[in-house]
Design a protein around this motif. Sequence first.
Motif, PDB file in Angstrom:
ATOM      1  N   LEU A   1       2.936  -0.141  11.982  1.00 40.06           N
ATOM      2  CA  LEU A   1       3.917  -0.012  10.896  1.00 40.06           C
ATOM      3  C   LEU A   1       3.314   0.665   9.676  1.00 40.06           C
ATOM      4  CD1 LEU A   1       6.648  -0.648   9.551  1.00 40.06           C
ATOM      5  CD2 LEU A   1       5.702  -2.895   8.923  1.00 40.06           C
ATOM      6  N   LEU A   2       2.153   0.189   9.253  1.00 40.19           N
ATOM      7  CA  LEU A   2       1.527   0.749   8.058  1.00 40.19           C
ATOM      8  C   LEU A   2       1.115   2.209   8.269  1.00 40.19           C
ATOM      9  CD1 LEU A   2      -0.670  -2.271   6.879  1.00 40.19           C
ATOM     10  CD2 LEU A   2       1.486  -1.473   5.912  1.00 40.19           C
ATOM     11  N   GLN A   3       0.635   2.523   9.470  1.00 38.80           N
ATOM     12  CA  GLN A   3       0.274   3.902   9.754  1.00 38.80           C
ATOM     13  C   GLN A   3       1.495   4.810   9.762  1.00 38.80           C
ATOM     14  OE1 GLN A   3      -1.963   3.671  13.418  1.00 38.80           O
ATOM     15  NE2 GLN A   3      -3.913   3.375  12.360  1.00 38.80           N
ATOM     16  N   SER A   4       2.617   4.306  10.255  1.00 34.91           N
ATOM     17  CA  SER A   4       3.843   5.094  10.255  1.00 34.91           C
ATOM     18  C   SER A   4       4.332   5.355   8.831  1.00 34.91           C
ATOM     19  CB  SER A   4       4.939   4.362  11.043  1.00 34.91           C
ATOM     20  OG  SER A   4       4.564   4.198  12.393  1.00 34.91           O
ATOM     21  N   ILE A   5       4.293   4.327   8.000  1.00 36.43           N
ATOM     22  CA  ILE A   5       4.710   4.502   6.603  1.00 36.43           C
ATOM     23  C   ILE A   5       3.771   5.465   5.894  1.00 36.43           C
ATOM     24  CG2 ILE A   5       5.062   3.331   4.395  1.00 36.43           C
ATOM     25  CD1 ILE A   5       5.800   0.819   5.952  1.00 36.43           C
TER      26      ILE A   5
ATOM     27  N   ALA B   1      -3.069   6.193   0.978  1.00 33.89           N
ATOM     28  CA  ALA B   1      -1.968   7.157   1.096  1.00 33.89           C
ATOM     29  C   ALA B   1      -1.007   7.028  -0.081  1.00 33.89           C
ATOM     30  CB  ALA B   1      -1.233   6.936   2.419  1.00 33.89           C
ATOM     31  N   VAL B   2      -0.740   5.803  -0.496  1.00 36.20           N
ATOM     32  CA  VAL B   2       0.129   5.574  -1.659  1.00 36.20           C
ATOM     33  C   VAL B   2      -0.485   6.196  -2.913  1.00 36.20           C
ATOM     34  CG1 VAL B   2       1.026   3.784  -3.227  1.00 36.20           C
ATOM     35  CG2 VAL B   2       1.213   3.492  -0.745  1.00 36.20           C
TER      36      VAL B   2
ATOM     37  N   GLY C   1     -11.223   4.772  -8.279  1.00 38.34           N
ATOM     38  CA  GLY C   1      -9.851   4.309  -8.116  1.00 38.34           C
ATOM     39  C   GLY C   1      -9.458   4.144  -6.665  1.00 38.34           C
ATOM     40  N   LEU C   2      -9.934   5.063  -5.810  1.00 35.08           N
ATOM     41  CA  LEU C   2      -9.639   4.948  -4.381  1.00 35.08           C
ATOM     42  C   LEU C   2     -10.220   3.664  -3.795  1.00 35.08           C
ATOM     43  CD1 LEU C   2     -10.174   8.590  -3.039  1.00 35.08           C
ATOM     44  CD2 LEU C   2      -8.012   7.375  -3.346  1.00 35.08           C
ATOM     45  N   ILE C   3     -11.389   3.282  -4.271  1.00 29.79           N
ATOM     46  CA  ILE C   3     -12.003   2.042  -3.795  1.00 29.79           C
ATOM     47  C   ILE C   3     -11.133   0.845  -4.167  1.00 29.79           C
ATOM     48  CG2 ILE C   3     -13.994   0.506  -4.065  1.00 29.79           C
ATOM     49  CD1 ILE C   3     -15.737   2.963  -4.320  1.00 29.79           C
ATOM     50  N   VAL C   4     -10.603   0.855  -5.401  1.00 30.93           N
ATOM     51  CA  VAL C   4      -9.731  -0.240  -5.843  1.00 30.93           C
ATOM     52  C   VAL C   4      -8.466  -0.289  -4.991  1.00 30.93           C
ATOM     53  CG1 VAL C   4      -8.344  -1.122  -7.753  1.00 30.93           C
ATOM     54  CG2 VAL C   4     -10.616  -0.180  -8.195  1.00 30.93           C
ATOM     55  N   TRP C   5      -7.839   0.877  -4.773  1.00 30.89           N
ATOM     56  CA  TRP C   5      -6.655   0.926  -3.924  1.00 30.89           C
ATOM     57  C   TRP C   5      -6.977   0.429  -2.518  1.00 30.89           C
ATOM     58  CZ3 TRP C   5      -1.861   1.298  -5.463  1.00 30.89           C
ATOM     59  CH2 TRP C   5      -1.544   1.964  -6.642  1.00 30.89           C
ATOM     60  N   SER C   6      -8.144   0.782  -2.025  1.00 30.11           N
ATOM     61  CA  SER C   6      -8.558   0.361  -0.689  1.00 30.11           C
ATOM     62  C   SER C   6      -8.691  -1.153  -0.596  1.00 30.11           C
ATOM     63  CB  SER C   6      -9.882   1.033  -0.328  1.00 30.11           C
ATOM     64  OG  SER C   6     -10.288   0.700   0.978  1.00 30.11           O
TER      65      SER C   6
ATOM     66  N   LEU D   1       4.843   8.958   4.092  1.00 30.84           N
ATOM     67  CA  LEU D   1       4.516   9.276   2.706  1.00 30.84           C
ATOM     68  C   LEU D   1       3.744  10.588   2.607  1.00 30.84           C
ATOM     69  CD1 LEU D   1       3.410   5.765   1.342  1.00 30.84           C
ATOM     70  CD2 LEU D   1       5.445   7.047   0.671  1.00 30.84           C
ATOM     71  N   ALA D   2       2.799  10.754   3.517  1.00 29.96           N
ATOM     72  CA  ALA D   2       1.965  11.967   3.492  1.00 29.96           C
ATOM     73  C   ALA D   2       2.808  13.222   3.701  1.00 29.96           C
ATOM     74  CB  ALA D   2       0.883  11.877   4.553  1.00 29.96           C
ATOM     75  N   ILE D   3       3.758  13.139   4.630  1.00 28.31           N
ATOM     76  CA  ILE D   3       4.604  14.306   4.904  1.00 28.31           C
ATOM     77  C   ILE D   3       5.582  14.554   3.761  1.00 28.31           C
ATOM     78  CG2 ILE D   3       6.394  15.211   6.434  1.00 28.31           C
ATOM     79  CD1 ILE D   3       4.996  13.719   8.729  1.00 28.31           C
TER      80      ILE D   3
END
Length: 342
Positions: free
Chosen positions: A170-174, A115-116, A128-133, A178-180
Amino acid sequence: MTKAIRSQPYSSRPLVGSIILLVGIIMLALSMISSITIGAAEIDLKSIWDGVFHFEAEMTAHQIIRELRIPRAIAAALVGASLAVSGSIMQGMTRNPLASPSIMGITAGASFMIAVSFAFFPKTSSGGLIVWSFIGAGIGAAIVFGIGSFAKGGLTPVKLALAGTAVTALLQSISTSLAIHFDVAQDVSFWFAGGVAGIQWLSIKFIMPIVAIGLALAFILARSITVLSLGDEVAKGLGQRTSMVKISGICVVLLLTGAAVSIAGTIGFIGLVIPHITRFLVGMDYRWIIPCAAILGALLLVLADVGARIINPPFETPVGAITALIGVPFFLYLARRERSVL
C-alpha cells in the motif's frame, strides 16, 4: 502469543562469537577494499594507498577514491549493520522469526515519507530527509502492529508478516502515485530500488552519529533482550520491566532503520536473514548476537554492493534486488515452517 523464536534453552557460544567478530572484521576490511577497487574505473591497491595518504586533487583516480568509492563502502557497512541489528532486536523482542524492518513495513514507511517530502517539500536538506525517514518508519511500524493486534487470535508471526506485506504494498503504491503526480519519479526511484551508489560524505556525516548512538543503545539493551526473548512471563518473573525494554528497543529500531533508509532506500531482507544466521552460530545470548549481526550485516551489504557492480558491467544492478534474491527464498522457508506449527 507467537510461537516463533520458541522457548529454546538459553545458550551462548562466546568462543564462536569471538571468532566471528575477529574473522568478520578482517573480511569486512578486505571487502571494503574490494569495493573501492571495483567499478567502471578500475583502481589498484597502490592508487588506493596514494588516494588516502597522499591525496592529489588533480588526479581523477584520487577523486574517485576519496569522493565516491570510500563513502560508498562506508555507507554500505553502516546500512548493513543498522538493518541487521534492527532485525535482531525485533526478532528478540517479539519472538517472531519473520520480524524485520522490510517485512514489518518500517522501510516502506520511511520511503513513503521521503516520497512525501520530495512531492511537497522539494528543497528538503539531507538532515530533513533523515527526519522524514524516522517519522515514516514509526508510521509504518504503527500501522502494521495496529492491524496485527486487531486480527482474530492475536499476533502471530504469519499474521504480522501478512500485515507487513499488505502495508508495504500500500505504502509503495501511494509513494509511486505521488512520485508520478508530482513529477519526482526520478528522485524517488532511488529509494525504491535501494542502493549506496552516489552517496557523498555529507550523508555519511549526518547518519554516522545516529548509527553510532543506535548501535551503542542496542549493545546496552542486549542483556535485557536476551531475557525478553525467553518470553514475557519469564522476563517479568526475573524482575524485568518488559514494557520499558520494548519501548527502548522500538526506539533503537526506528533510529537505525530511519538512518539506513534515509541514505540507501529500501534494502530488504538483511534484517531477516542475518539474525537467523547469527543465532544459529552464537546461540541465544544477544550480547553476542547484536555485535556479530552488525559485522555480518555490514559484510553482506558490502559484498552485495560489489556484486551489483560485477553482474552486468558497466551497468549496476540494484542492491535491493540482490538482497531480495537471498532473502525471498529464506522468507518463504520461514513462513512455511511457522505456518506448520501454528
